[in-house]
Write a protein that holds these residues in place. Structure first.
Motif, PDB file in Angstrom:
ATOM      1  N   GLU A   9       2.798 -13.234   7.935  1.00 28.66           N
ATOM      2  CA  GLU A   9       2.464 -12.209   6.938  1.00 28.66           C
ATOM      3  C   GLU A   9       3.488 -12.148   5.804  1.00 28.66           C
ATOM      4  O   GLU A   9       3.169 -11.765   4.687  1.00 28.66           O
ATOM      5  CB  GLU A   9       2.281 -10.830   7.591  1.00 28.66           C
ATOM      6  N   HIS A  10       4.739 -12.537   6.103  1.00 25.36           N
ATOM      7  CA  HIS A  10       5.761 -12.491   5.046  1.00 25.36           C
ATOM      8  C   HIS A  10       5.507 -13.537   3.959  1.00 25.36           C
ATOM      9  O   HIS A  10       6.027 -13.431   2.851  1.00 25.36           O
ATOM     10  CB  HIS A  10       7.150 -12.681   5.649  1.00 25.36           C
ATOM     11  N   GLY A  13       4.210 -12.469   0.416  1.00 23.48           N
ATOM     12  CA  GLY A  13       5.177 -12.056  -0.598  1.00 23.48           C
ATOM     13  C   GLY A  13       5.818 -13.250  -1.310  1.00 23.48           C
ATOM     14  O   GLY A  13       6.503 -13.087  -2.314  1.00 23.48           O
ATOM     15  N   ASP A  65      -5.377  -9.019   4.234  1.00 19.83           N
ATOM     16  CA  ASP A  65      -4.281  -8.033   4.199  1.00 19.83           C
ATOM     17  C   ASP A  65      -4.187  -7.398   2.811  1.00 19.83           C
ATOM     18  O   ASP A  65      -4.176  -6.179   2.653  1.00 19.83           O
ATOM     19  CB  ASP A  65      -2.940  -8.742   4.454  1.00 19.83           C
ATOM     20  N   LYS A  69      -5.509  -3.313   1.596  1.00 14.80           N
ATOM     21  CA  LYS A  69      -4.633  -2.324   0.975  1.00 14.80           C
ATOM     22  C   LYS A  69      -5.088  -2.037  -0.460  1.00 14.80           C
ATOM     23  O   LYS A  69      -5.197  -0.880  -0.862  1.00 14.80           O
ATOM     24  CB  LYS A  69      -3.199  -2.847   0.999  1.00 14.80           C
TER      25      LYS A  69
ATOM     26  N   ASN B 256       5.006   3.156   9.564  1.00 15.66           N
ATOM     27  CA  ASN B 256       4.857   2.779   8.154  1.00 15.66           C
ATOM     28  C   ASN B 256       6.035   3.169   7.270  1.00 15.66           C
ATOM     29  O   ASN B 256       6.022   2.878   6.072  1.00 15.66           O
ATOM     30  CB  ASN B 256       3.598   3.457   7.569  1.00 15.66           C
ATOM     31  N   GLN B 258       9.409   2.507   6.800  1.00 17.85           N
ATOM     32  CA  GLN B 258      10.251   1.571   6.045  1.00 17.85           C
ATOM     33  C   GLN B 258       9.447   0.867   4.955  1.00 17.85           C
ATOM     34  O   GLN B 258       9.877   0.753   3.806  1.00 17.85           O
ATOM     35  CB  GLN B 258      10.877   0.535   6.997  1.00 17.85           C
ATOM     36  N   ARG B 259       8.254   0.417   5.321  1.00 21.05           N
ATOM     37  CA  ARG B 259       7.432  -0.327   4.375  1.00 21.05           C
ATOM     38  C   ARG B 259       7.042   0.556   3.181  1.00 21.05           C
ATOM     39  O   ARG B 259       7.012   0.114   2.052  1.00 21.05           O
ATOM     40  CB  ARG B 259       6.178  -0.830   5.084  1.00 21.05           C
ATOM     41  N   TYR B 260       6.752   1.826   3.470  1.00 17.12           N
ATOM     42  CA  TYR B 260       6.352   2.738   2.388  1.00 17.12           C
ATOM     43  C   TYR B 260       7.521   2.998   1.440  1.00 17.12           C
ATOM     44  O   TYR B 260       7.363   2.941   0.218  1.00 17.12           O
ATOM     45  CB  TYR B 260       5.821   4.053   2.969  1.00 17.12           C
ATOM     46  N   ASP B 262      10.095   1.087   0.977  1.00 16.60           N
ATOM     47  CA  ASP B 262      10.324  -0.169   0.240  1.00 16.60           C
ATOM     48  C   ASP B 262       9.334  -0.299  -0.916  1.00 16.60           C
ATOM     49  O   ASP B 262       9.704  -0.728  -2.014  1.00 16.60           O
ATOM     50  CB  ASP B 262      10.165  -1.385   1.175  1.00 16.60           C
ATOM     51  N   ALA B 263       8.078   0.080  -0.641  1.00 11.13           N
ATOM     52  CA  ALA B 263       7.047  -0.045  -1.690  1.00 11.13           C
ATOM     53  C   ALA B 263       7.369   0.895  -2.857  1.00 11.13           C
ATOM     54  O   ALA B 263       7.237   0.518  -4.020  1.00 11.13           O
ATOM     55  CB  ALA B 263       5.663   0.258  -1.120  1.00 11.13           C
TER      56      ALA B 263
END
Ligand code: SF4
Ligand code: SF4
Lengths: 112, 346
Positions: A9-10, A13, A65, A69, B256, B258-260, B262-263
């Motif tokens: 998944e990385h 990016g 993915d 989102k 969620n 950390q990811r949030y 970071d976003a």
């Protein structure tokens, strides 16, 4: 032990890295890509739903993915997203099935 | 699929994150690319005060899963009439044009209607931040008429024009009751574009992602609200969820957080930073304490010590010269197109 696998998944990016050996081509691609998804005759939300459906048709985990989102961000809800996936599935299923006519033509042509 | 059940408030559950200090400590414990002040390139100063936002209390008929106030039916903090009078006194000494009343469900505060009438008597514009379902309760069914008589701008929360997302965030049946309330607001003239009775809808993401582009969504929402529900409105605001209170708890428990964060940090937008609402707002808490914004209020971070900290000592000059109190949650105001009580800021 780190076990490499085909999809990580990385890596999503790191998409931009595809431009490293063909910067001009990748610049063109990303500019065009951005323009495709802007509001136009179709809204950005509708385009995102189409992308989500196509992602399922081409079975790209990165795109699934990204557009799951993106579809939410663009204002779709899970009901709309689920129907979009059914559209992709219906076209995929139908595309297989409609080739049955070719099969029948061929079979009939060589059968007594 | 039925909606996940709303939990009681953090306070009622005795949850550790009921404490603002615990919320800030949790945010501060995470690895982060850069601090907010570094992203800004220095401290942030107020410019002027265009909006007096009064949070009249934490009492609410709902317990939405993302609530940054930790509001709910068990909360008892509401503004007294004496404190409202202090707000009115401060207002009368200035020409601040707009009073933005929020909560909780502000309409549940005992002297809410009196406050609205007094602000109108001073000739100022009133905004009410309304959760819509309150208009469907037996004791508040006449609010549309009251709002119209006082020419109150009604800014309502509705996560989505379709039922699913609204009920997941706000509770089963909320969507249907919200639509009924909107129809009644339309009936008294709200949202027709002619009466001057302004009706605004506010959407915020039902999950750990950023809101979409406000203008694009507004066009679509206007069409869908009309076609599906026969409802008209004037504008749509998109608001980013702040990583505090019940939303923070959900981010953490769902994996969620950390990811949030970071976003939010990655989406820092300098143009949005220039337009953050704290620069032109003063926020007053139920007990009269002054804050830079409603989020700092919930984190119990009052205005800088160089400015008066209670509405009884309101001094516009000192407040307009204040330095804003910042922390990591501020990244929520500067991500992407920016976010404020008036929607996107760029
Ligand atoms: S988000 Fe608004 S309606 Fe929901 S619990 Fe909080 S104050 Fe009440
Ligand atoms: S959270 Fe409050 S203080 Fe921080 S940037 Fe946003 S409005 Fe300003």
């Amino acid at each position: 032990m780190h076990r490499p696998h085909y999809y990580d998944e990385h890596d999503l990016g790191r998409f931009g890295e595809v431009g490293e050996n063909a910067p001009e081509l990748s610049k063109k691609f990303f500019e065009w890509y951005g323009a495709v998804f802007a509001d136009g005759a179709l809204s950005a939300r509708e385009k995102s739903l189409i992308a989500l459906a196509v992602a399922h048709a081409v079975q790209c985990p990165y795109c699934i993915d990204a557009y799951s989102k993106d579809a939410l961000e663009k204002g779709s809800d899970l009901d709309q997203m689920t129907e979009a996936v059914h559209v992709a599935a219906a076209i995929r299923g139908g595309a297989s099935l409609v080739h049955g006519v070719q099969m029948r033509n061929k079979a009939n042509g060589i059968s007594m | 699929m039925s909606s996940p059940k709303s939990l009681p408030t953090l306070r009622a559950r005795g949850a550790p994150l009921a404490s603002p200090d615990a919320q800030r400590a949790l945010l501060r414990s995470l690895p982060i690319a850069r601090e907010f002040e570094d992203a800004l390139g220095g401290p942030l100063r107020a410019t002027r005060i265009d909006v007096m936002q009064i949070n009249v209390g934490k009492l609410c008929n709902q317990t939405c899963r993302h609530c940054h106030v930790d509001a709910g039916p068990d909360r008892r903090e509401v503004m007294s009439r004496e404190t409202m009078q202090l707000c009115l006194d401060a207002l009368a000494r200035t020409d601040i044009p707009t009073v933005d009343i929020t909560g909780g469900a502000p309409e549940l505060t005992p002297h809410f209607r009196w406050l609205v009438e007094q602000v109108r008597a001073l000739g100022r514009h009133v905004i009410d931040r309304c959760n819509l379902t309150i208009l469907e309760t037996p004791t508040h069914r006449d609010l549309p008429e009251f709002f119209a008589e006082n020419r109150v701008e009604v800014v309502c929360s509705l996560p989505h024009y379709a039922r699913l997302s609204t009920d997941r965030q706000r509770g089963d049946g909320v969507h249907e009751r919200s639509i009924r309330a909107l129809r009644r607001l339309n009936e008294v003239g709200y949202g027709d574009g002619r009466s001057g009775l302004r009706l605004v809808l506010v959407t915020n993401p039902v999950g750990a992602f950023l809101p979409g582009a406000q203008a694009s969504l507004e066009t679509e929402w206007k069409r869908e609200m009309k076609q599906r529900h026969g409802v008209s409105f004037d504008a749509l605001y998109t608001i980013t969820n702040m990583p505090i209170s019940r939303y923070l708890e959900w981010l953490e428990s769902s994996g969620n957080l950390q990811r949030y964060l970071d976003a939010l940090v990655a989406a820092f937008n300098p143009a949005a930073a220039r337009g953050v609402m704290c620069r032109s707002t003063i926020s007053i808490g139920w007990d009269g304490t002054l804050y830079d914004c409603d989020f700092n209020q919930m984190l119990e971070m009052p205005v800088h010590a160089s400015a008066p900290r209670h509405v009884r000592d309101f001094d516009r000059g000192l407040l307009e010269a204040r330095t804003i109190e910042l922390d990591r949650h501020c990244f929520g105001c500067t991500a992407g197109a920016g976010s404020s009580c008036g929607g996107a800021t760029t």
